[in-house]
Design a protein around this motif. Structure first.
Motif, short mmCIF file in Angstrom:
data_model
loop_
_atom_site.label_atom_id
_atom_site.label_comp_id
_atom_site.label_asym_id
_atom_site.label_seq_id
_atom_site.Cartn_x
_atom_site.Cartn_y
_atom_site.Cartn_z
N GLU A 62 -35.95 103.82 9.46
CA GLU A 62 -34.90 103.45 8.51
C GLU A 62 -34.76 104.44 7.36
OE1 GLU A 62 -38.76 101.62 7.39
OE2 GLU A 62 -37.57 101.69 9.23
N THR A 79 -29.17 106.01 9.39
CA THR A 79 -28.28 104.99 8.85
C THR A 79 -28.34 103.76 9.74
OG1 THR A 79 -26.38 105.69 10.14
CG2 THR A 79 -26.74 106.83 8.04
N PRO A 80 -27.90 102.59 9.25
CA PRO A 80 -27.88 101.40 10.11
C PRO A 80 -27.10 101.61 11.41
CG PRO A 80 -27.57 100.77 7.83
CD PRO A 80 -27.54 102.27 7.86
N LYS A 81 -26.00 102.35 11.34
CA LYS A 81 -25.23 102.62 12.55
C LYS A 81 -26.03 103.48 13.52
CE LYS A 81 -20.88 104.66 14.16
NZ LYS A 81 -19.62 105.34 13.75
N GLU A 82 -26.70 104.51 12.99
CA GLU A 82 -27.52 105.36 13.85
C GLU A 82 -28.69 104.57 14.46
OE1 GLU A 82 -27.08 109.81 11.89
OE2 GLU A 82 -28.42 108.36 10.93
N ARG A 93 -28.68 101.66 15.52
CA ARG A 93 -28.18 100.92 16.69
C ARG A 93 -27.88 101.84 17.85
NH1 ARG A 93 -25.14 98.54 12.51
NH2 ARG A 93 -23.28 99.71 13.18
N GLN A 94 -27.50 103.07 17.56
CA GLN A 94 -26.99 103.95 18.60
C GLN A 94 -28.00 104.97 19.13
OE1 GLN A 94 -23.43 105.84 17.15
NE2 GLN A 94 -22.22 103.97 17.26
N PHE A 139 -22.15 104.42 23.93
CA PHE A 139 -22.85 105.59 23.40
C PHE A 139 -23.97 106.08 24.33
CE2 PHE A 139 -24.16 101.69 21.17
CZ PHE A 139 -25.44 101.53 21.68
N ARG A 176 -26.88 116.29 17.01
CA ARG A 176 -27.00 115.34 15.90
C ARG A 176 -27.65 116.00 14.67
NH1 ARG A 176 -25.74 110.16 16.69
NH2 ARG A 176 -25.49 109.36 18.83
#
Length: 415
Positions: free
Chosen positions: A66, A70-73, A75-76, A137, A150
């Motif tokens: 964390e 990021t929170p989005k990353e 998840r992906q 993804f 990335r």
């Protein structure tokens, strides 16, 4: 610098190091574990539950995803990309606040031997009967170039972003090729290293089917024993390691701390067999000689060797013979980090070269974990039992991969 360096070309120095290894999630922790010869191998419950042929390996401890994603990353991104980004960001932070100073003249070079194969395995096993449910993804996870892409996006690097896949030599290859691009004047700075996350049931079982892995499931922490007579294969591991490389004058202009120089790079191919090195060590000796010549150094200039040392019978024997061919009876002290961290595949060469440089600065050579006695070790000066104090001198790091992919790096510590 202490030795090395040629006046006829740009000199390439290391100004930042970042690791996420089974020995620790920081450089300091990893160095301490190597010097203590503490094996990180342990039983992995997920492999046991899945019925993997071998159910142990070397995993990276919790590293606080964390704080890097990021929170989005979160998840992906899969394990491979998380390890790569975290180690890369640590290396950049270590290099100081002004990197990259010129995004168009900077690059990101990443080596990976397995890439997204583990993620592809998971996707296939989870969604084989419902392919319409595969996450959108997934492709971005499984493509081998994902970590480099990335990281470049994160840093805003608009120069070269390249991925190298030369099996177990991938991370070292990425560093060596980055050095060449900086020497040529094409780039000023490159973040280079390697990553792999191969601890999945099918990947581990596939390596076990080749009889490449140790099967000591009752004592995993004793399984990897490079150059020991009782060795029976390597221990699979995950990890990531990156270094920031830049032109020496550029580093000095921005006031960066310099760890040392990557002075020599050699690369060749052993065409004898896809998985077994030439028994006489001749091809491996050639790549070592190439790296020494590239660094304008002689064998007597080397203070210690960080051997590939996989703990497989054929690799260790061939490598010991190669070192004997190069150094004769004057072999410098030899260590083999895989006894502690296992085999991180694409990350191995990058991790071992970075540790070799930092240990050379300290004048210390770690002992080889789990080594007791070995006839192949009689050809070389293998360090065992306790760390050895040596003069501050250049070090040599070898990487030999399946497919005959051989890479050697010579690193020179800064004063």
């Amino acid at each position: 610098m202490t030795g090395g360096g040629r006046p006829d070309r740009e000199r390439v120095v290391v100004t930042g190091v970042g690791v996420k290894s089974p020995a620790g999630t920081t450089v300091k922790e990893s160095l301490a574990a190597l010097l203590a010869a503490e094996s990180a191998a342990t039983t992995i419950p997920e492999l046991t539950r899945a019925g993997a042929v071998v159910d142990f390996g070397c995993t990276v401890p919790e590293f606080g995803r964390e704080s890097y994603l990021t929170p989005k990353e979160m998840r992906q991104i899969d394990r491979l990309n998380a390890l790569a980004i975290a180690a890369a960001m640590d290396a950049v932070a270590d290099s100081g606040p002004h990197w990259p100073a010129s995004p168009g003249r900077s690059g990101v070079f990443v080596g990976t031997g397995i890439g997204g194969l583990g993620t592809m395995e998971l996707a296939a096993m989870t969604h084989q009967h419902r392919p319409h449910r595969i996450p959108a993804f997934t492709v971005l996870r499984v493509m081998n170039s994902s970590p480099a892409a990335r990281i470049s996006a994160r840093l805003g690097v608009s120069g070269l972003t390249l991925t190298f896949s030369t099996a177990c030599a991938s991370g070292a290859t990425a560093i060596g090729e980055a050095v060449r691009r900086i020497r040529s004047g094409e780039l000023t700075t490159v973040l280079a290293g390697g990553v792999d996350a191969p601890l999945t049931p099918l990947v581990v079982s596939a390596f076990a089917a080749m009889r490449a892995l140790s099967t000591r499931m009752d004592v995993p922490h004793e399984a990897c024993r490079p150059f020991d007579d009782d060795r029976d294969g390597f221990v699979m591991a995950e990890g990531a390691a990156f270094v920031v490389l830049e032109r020496l004058d550029h580093a000095m202009e921005r006031g960066a701390r310099v760890y040392g120089e990557v002075a020599g790079y050699g690369v060749n191919t052993d065409t004898g067999d896809l998985v077994s090195p030439s028994a006489d060590g001749g091809v491996a000796a050639e790549v070592i000689a190439m790296a020494l010549a590239d660094a304008a150094l002689s064998p007597g200039d080397i203070g210690h060797v960080s051997a590939h040392g996989t703990s497989t019978v054929l690799n260790d024997r061939s490598e010991a013979r190669a070192l004997e061919l190069i150094f004769g009876e004057a072999c410098p002290p030899v260590t083999a980090p895989k006894g502690v961290v296992g085999h991180m595949i694409g990350a191995a060469g990058a991790f071992e070269a970075a540790m070799a440089l930092l240990l050379a600065r300290e004048g210390l050579v770690p002992p080889v974990a789990n080594f007791r006695a070995g006839r192949d070790a009689d050809r070389i000066d293998l360090v065992s039992g306790a760390p050895r104090r040596i003069p501050v001198k250049p070090a040599l790091s070898t990487s030999f991969g399946f497919g005959g992919q051989n890479t050697c790096l010579v690193v020179v510590p800064a004063p």
